[in-house]
Design a protein around this motif. Structure first.
Motif, PDB file in Angstrom:
ATOM      1  N   UNK A  71      -3.864  -4.079   3.658  1.00  0.00           N
ATOM      2  CA  UNK A  71      -5.087  -4.536   3.153  1.00  0.00           C
ATOM      3  C   UNK A  71      -6.187  -4.322   4.032  1.00  0.00           C
ATOM      4  N   UNK A  91      -7.187  10.102  -6.619  1.00  0.00           N
ATOM      5  CA  UNK A  91      -6.467   8.929  -7.035  1.00  0.00           C
ATOM      6  C   UNK A  91      -5.001   9.149  -6.877  1.00  0.00           C
ATOM      7  N   UNK A  92      -4.393  10.378  -7.480  1.00  0.00           N
ATOM      8  CA  UNK A  92      -2.996  10.518  -7.509  1.00  0.00           C
ATOM      9  C   UNK A  92      -2.336  10.522  -5.911  1.00  0.00           C
ATOM     10  N   UNK A  95      -2.340   6.879  -4.755  1.00  0.00           N
ATOM     11  CA  UNK A  95      -1.358   6.249  -5.250  1.00  0.00           C
ATOM     12  C   UNK A  95      -0.039   6.540  -4.664  1.00  0.00           C
ATOM     13  N   UNK A  98      -0.004   4.961  -1.393  1.00  0.00           N
ATOM     14  CA  UNK A  98       0.420   3.547  -1.397  1.00  0.00           C
ATOM     15  C   UNK A  98       1.761   3.120  -1.646  1.00  0.00           C
ATOM     16  N   UNK A  99       2.201   4.081  -2.688  1.00  0.00           N
ATOM     17  CA  UNK A  99       3.538   3.836  -2.746  1.00  0.00           C
ATOM     18  C   UNK A  99       4.722   3.939  -1.560  1.00  0.00           C
TER      19      UNK A  99
ATOM     20  N   UNK B  66       3.774   7.647 -11.753  1.00  0.00           N
ATOM     21  CA  UNK B  66       3.548   6.725 -10.776  1.00  0.00           C
ATOM     22  C   UNK B  66       4.283   5.444 -11.264  1.00  0.00           C
ATOM     23  N   UNK B  67       4.426   4.994 -10.173  1.00  0.00           N
ATOM     24  CA  UNK B  67       5.363   3.818  -9.993  1.00  0.00           C
ATOM     25  C   UNK B  67       4.704   2.658  -9.157  1.00  0.00           C
ATOM     26  N   UNK B  71      -0.139  -0.533  -7.957  1.00  0.00           N
ATOM     27  CA  UNK B  71      -0.584   0.876  -7.645  1.00  0.00           C
ATOM     28  C   UNK B  71      -1.012   1.444  -8.867  1.00  0.00           C
ATOM     29  N   UNK B  74      -4.428   0.359  -9.798  1.00  0.00           N
ATOM     30  CA  UNK B  74      -5.704   0.906  -9.150  1.00  0.00           C
ATOM     31  C   UNK B  74      -5.771   2.419  -9.646  1.00  0.00           C
ATOM     32  N   UNK B  75      -4.631   2.906  -9.724  1.00  0.00           N
ATOM     33  CA  UNK B  75      -4.762   4.349 -10.109  1.00  0.00           C
ATOM     34  C   UNK B  75      -5.612   4.479 -11.365  1.00  0.00           C
ATOM     35  N   UNK B  98      -6.495  -8.069  -3.336  1.00  0.00           N
ATOM     36  CA  UNK B  98      -5.218  -7.566  -2.907  1.00  0.00           C
ATOM     37  C   UNK B  98      -4.579  -8.467  -2.430  1.00  0.00           C
TER      38      UNK B  98
END
Lengths: 232, 232
Positions: A71, A91-92, A95, A98-99, B66-67, B71, B74-75, B98
């Motif tokens: 964060x 954005x993808x 994501x 972040x994943x 997307x998982x 996340x 946010x996407x 967050x």
């Protein structure tokens, strides 16, 4: 620089969570006061600024505390928004970064920390296997994210590089302590060459301590926890 | 709408993680195909699209999965960027949202799930106390974040509202099963009136099932896990 103001960081020299934040600050050219905390005997500053988790790192920006390394890095990227960007723009890709970053902190860190915390040799061997399995999964993630480029984030270090990379200090410390190697060209070739590149970056060279300092901390932690001894 | 394309969601009707994503899609006016998964007997679609965690929700946008619910939200906020915004615009408020969102998934969900998983009455009572302690901490978080406004995010529902709010279905299910109440005006007055407002929003009314459906799922899960029985 916009938003700079007064920046302090409560940290621990060998913490991978602190190191990634220090690398992010270095990448953005942010000047800050670094304050080392004794996390085995927590001080008043840490308890005051992170009363919920009582953990480092804590970034204190103009007197206001921010906690949790992932964060904090996103905050740094948003406040000091000039290049280099740490999070991808798409954005993808954001994501995906972040994943895998969440995966690293959920799976990789507990696995290798378990090697230090284990109270039996069998328990320790299990945690070594668990760490190796996570590293194999990260080889897949690196292939997916980097798409042939040198870093997870593409041509230069980004969010996921910082999150994964600061564990390399501990891989080296564990190798020195237990003779185990987690990233080798024969098994995870992409990660092995990525690790070389990561360690060679200016930000890593500036903040990453020698692994002997991690070994020294590990021994104190293990004594505190009553872990199984380090084999001779 | 920009970026809309083909949107599918693999979900479970009573999952708080799925509900928060469905509320986000509803808030943004995104049309999507909803596909219910049997998470007690996982199907081929789920294993193919989320091989790492094998969990719902999975958002499939133009064929790409997307998982992880936080996340995904946010996407959604980044791809369907028109108002209403789900994440706050200010970096410090984003970091705070967050921080508490991570706290909810790390502490609140395991605490109340533990009530269902407990194999003894004593273990169950401990998990009830743990859940109550987290709820008290969230009362503090709500005071800090909302600053006198009706929601965590201010004047309307945002990221942290979605993350906390979708647990309310399960608070009601647990009340019906065990007679425990987690949010009451006498102990957490801010949360109690926030919960009323949250349940009254259009997005919540549209996606939130009756708590009896959660009770029914809980009974199946408990039978599978060999949990202590529900008292008469």
């Amino acid at each position: 620089m916009a938003g700079e103001g007064d920046v302090k960081l409560l940290g621990l020299l060998v913490s991978p969570f602190v190191l990634r934040v220090r690398m992010a600050l270095q990448m953005k050219g942010v000047s800050y006061e670094y304050i080392e905390e004794d996390i085995l005997d927590k001080g008043e500053l840490l308890l005051r600024y992170n009363p919920v988790h009582k953990k480092v790192p804590v970034l204190i920006h103009n007197g206001v505390p921010l906690c949790e390394s992932q964060i904090i890095i996103q905050y740094i990227d948003e406040v000091w928004a000039a290049e280099p960007s740490i999070l991808p723009a798409d954005p993808y890709e954001r994501a995906t970064a972040r994943f895998w970053a969440a995966y690293v902190d959920d799976k990789l860190f507990p696995a290798w920390l378990g090697i230090l915390k284990a109270t039996t040799e069998e328990g320790r061997a299990e945690k070594v296997q668990e760490t190796l399995a996570v590293v194999e999964q990260l080889e897949v993630a690196l292939a997916q994210c980097s798409n042939g480029k040198p870093f997870f984030a593409g041509d230069s270090v980004g969010f996921l590089d910082l999150v994964v990379g600061c564990n390399l200090l501990w891989f080296e410390a564990l190798r020195r302590m237990f003779g185990v190697t987690f990233v080798v060209a024969g098994k995870t070739p992409l990660l092995a060459s990525w690790a070389e590149r990561f360690r060679g970056t200016e930000a890593a060279r500036e903040v990453m301590p020698d692994a002997d300092q991690a070994v020294e901390f590990a021994k104190k932690l293990m004594a505190r926890l009553g872990s199984a001894p380090v084999p001779n």
